[in-house]
Design an enzyme around this catalytic site. Structure first.
Site, PDB file in Angstrom:
ATOM      1  N   HIS A  82       6.824   0.405   5.945  1.00  9.52           N
ATOM      2  CA  HIS A  82       5.995  -0.195   4.894  1.00  9.52           C
ATOM      3  C   HIS A  82       6.841  -1.139   4.058  1.00  9.52           C
ATOM      4  O   HIS A  82       7.978  -0.833   3.720  1.00  9.52           O
ATOM      5  CB  HIS A  82       5.424   0.903   3.980  1.00  9.52           C
ATOM      6  N   ASP A 161      -6.875   6.648  -4.106  1.00  8.86           N
ATOM      7  CA  ASP A 161      -5.967   5.551  -4.456  1.00  8.86           C
ATOM      8  C   ASP A 161      -6.722   4.227  -4.543  1.00  8.86           C
ATOM      9  O   ASP A 161      -6.467   3.415  -5.427  1.00  8.86           O
ATOM     10  CB  ASP A 161      -4.823   5.445  -3.441  1.00  8.86           C
ATOM     11  N   ARG A 168      -6.505   0.527 -12.198  1.00  2.00           N
ATOM     12  CA  ARG A 168      -5.207   0.169 -12.818  1.00  2.00           C
ATOM     13  C   ARG A 168      -5.050  -1.346 -12.910  1.00  2.00           C
ATOM     14  O   ARG A 168      -4.506  -1.873 -13.877  1.00  2.00           O
ATOM     15  CB  ARG A 168      -4.062   0.763 -11.982  1.00  2.00           C
ATOM     16  N   SER A 183       0.884   5.836  -5.232  1.00  2.00           N
ATOM     17  CA  SER A 183      -0.134   5.022  -4.570  1.00  2.00           C
ATOM     18  C   SER A 183       0.321   4.648  -3.146  1.00  2.00           C
ATOM     19  O   SER A 183      -0.403   4.846  -2.170  1.00  2.00           O
ATOM     20  CB  SER A 183      -0.377   3.769  -5.428  1.00  2.00           C
ATOM     21  N   LYS A 187      -0.897   6.764   0.823  1.00  2.00           N
ATOM     22  CA  LYS A 187      -1.475   6.098   2.012  1.00  2.00           C
ATOM     23  C   LYS A 187      -0.591   6.338   3.236  1.00  2.00           C
ATOM     24  O   LYS A 187      -1.071   6.562   4.342  1.00  2.00           O
ATOM     25  CB  LYS A 187      -1.619   4.593   1.744  1.00  2.00           C
TER      26      LYS A 187
END
Ligand code: URA
Length: 433
Positions: A82, A161, A168, A183, A187
């Site tokens: 990621h 999320d 947010r 967050s 995922k």
């Protein structure tokens, strides 16, 4: 339990229990806690912060709020990657076939996202016919068969999320370390991989502008991954200037293809090698960094990584011949050079401004509904430390609309800063956590 009491508790600086966090997330996901109460809670968290235990509980509660992908039907260690995102970040397009060609199973879920260019899925759609809207059966099968698949977020991954992030975004509570880490990791944990390699960016084109904040975020996410029993590593990398030369969806795909042929930009190639090495180590395909680097170099030199990309594109309905003939990828109607008005060394490139230039051309999404023009973008010719003469080209702009081109060009010229002396080049890799 009442949300009002939990808000007051956090507002007063007290610690929420796992049960309280579970309650808050499940009730919010179910629509039984209104946005205004959750917004107040997010602001309380922003000021009072969360402990590691609270952050871990929040992450797990969000990960479990929807589908948890079960990858046990795939043999071997599954490694996910990621990136916290940046300008010209086409890493997944080159890195995943490199690593898959070395024998690591890549079962990745990816998104489109808002931003300067599209996400990995948009970029992959530059291959005519390519689709990530595949069933989980197709996905698992393909990983077992060819070692790599990337699926769009068709499953309901971490819906808590999704709701919280949107909230947010409009209540000035995005930039809290615990909330960002929870967050992202919720995922990743719901996506099922055994090991996770994170690329945490820092600099003017990154979420975390300051290096110390990037390290703190990396440590927090590594802690969360390990807490959930996943082997987790983070590489902290520079995003103070765009990565590589290409910014824009199909242009980035072309650059990723060149990288798989061994002709990629130095910085982008180095980043793929470092992240690839960490993935091979996490997946136990290599014993040490040297062996991992040798394996990655090997699959580039032999052409195996490029063939893996072609195999992957074909398995998901795309035209694999575009891997070997990039003129088949989308291309813009107008190209124009952006000529420098100044002379000197490039001292700084305001990275997110270059991203906005791509967005102005139509290469990114301003809202979820925007359509993306895959063909537009920029190819930089000068990066930090390069000498530029007045009248020399700084970049080639690829556009389909003359007006957008002019807007983008104007903005581009303001993003470059020059100096008479050669600036020191920042290190690409800042560290590994
Ligand atoms: N990316 C995410 O997915 N979540 C955040 O909170 C910030 C960046």
């Amino acid at each position: 339990m009442r949300m009002y009491d939990l808000i007051m508790k956090k507002r007063n600086g007290e610690i929420l229990s796992k049960e309280e966090i579970d309650f808050m997330i499940s009730e919010y996901t179910a629509g039984r806690i209104p946005d205004y109460q959750m917004a107040a809670m997010m602001m309380a968290v922003y000021f009072q912060k969360m402990t590691q235990e609270e952050t871990a509980a929040l992450t797990m509660a969000m990960a479990k709020s929807g589908d948890m992908l079960d990858l046990s039907a795939i043999e071997g260690i599954k490694v996910d990657k990621h990136s916290t995102g940046g300008v010209g970040d086409k890493t997944s397009i080159a890195l995943t076939p490199m690593v898959a060609a070395c024998g690591i199973r890549i079962a990745k879920m990816s998104g489109r996202g808002l931003g300067h260019t599209g996400g990995t899925i948009d970029k992959l759609e530059s291959f005519p016919g390519f689709s990530t809207e595949i069933s989980s059966g197709h996905f698992l099968d393909q990983v077992n068969r060819i070692g790599i698949s990337i699926m769009g977020q068709t499953l309901d991954i971490a819906p808590a999320d999704k709701k919280l992030y949107a909230l947010r975004d409009v209540t000035a509570t995005v930039d809290n370390m615990s909330l960002i880490a929870a967050s992202i990791m919720s995922k990743k944990l719901a996506s099922g991989a055994d090991a996770i390699v994170l690329d945490v960016k820092t600099g003017s084109g990154a979420f975390m502008k300051k290096e110390e904040d990037a390290f703190a975020l990396a440590k927090e996410m590594v802690m969360l991954g390990r807490h959930a029993g996943r082997k987790t590593t983070a590489v902290i990398s520079d995003m103070d200037e765009p990565l590589g030369f290409a910014i824009g969806n199909a242009l980035e795909v072309k650059e990723a293809i060149e990288t798989l042929k061994g002709n990629g930009p130095q910085d982008f190639t180095q980043l793929c090698m470092e992240l690839g090495a960490q993935m091979l180590l996490a997946g136990k395909a290599a014993e040490d960094t040297k062996q991992a680097y040798d394996m990655l170099r090997g699959v580039i030199e032999s052409g195996a990584a490029l063939r893996k990309l072609a195999q992957f594109v074909e398995a998901q309905g795309g035209d694999a011949s575009a891997v070997y003939d990039t003129s088949l990828l989308p291309s813009a109607r107008i190209t124009e050079e952006i000529l420098s008005k100044q002379e000197g060394y490039v001292e700084k490139i305001v990275c997110d401004e270059i991203g906005i230039c791509s967005l102005l051309l139509g290469g990114g999404r301003e809202t979820k509904e925007s359509t993306i023009d895959l063909s537009v973008g920029l190819i930089l010719h000068k990066k930090v430390g390069d000498y530029v003469k007045a009248g020399e080209s700084l970049a080639t702009i690829h556009a389909n609309d003359k007006e957008k081109l002019l807007l983008s060009k104007e903005r581009f010229l303001c993003a470059y800063r020059f100096s008479e002396t050669r600036p020191e080049k920042a290190a690409l890799i800042k560290g590994i956590v």
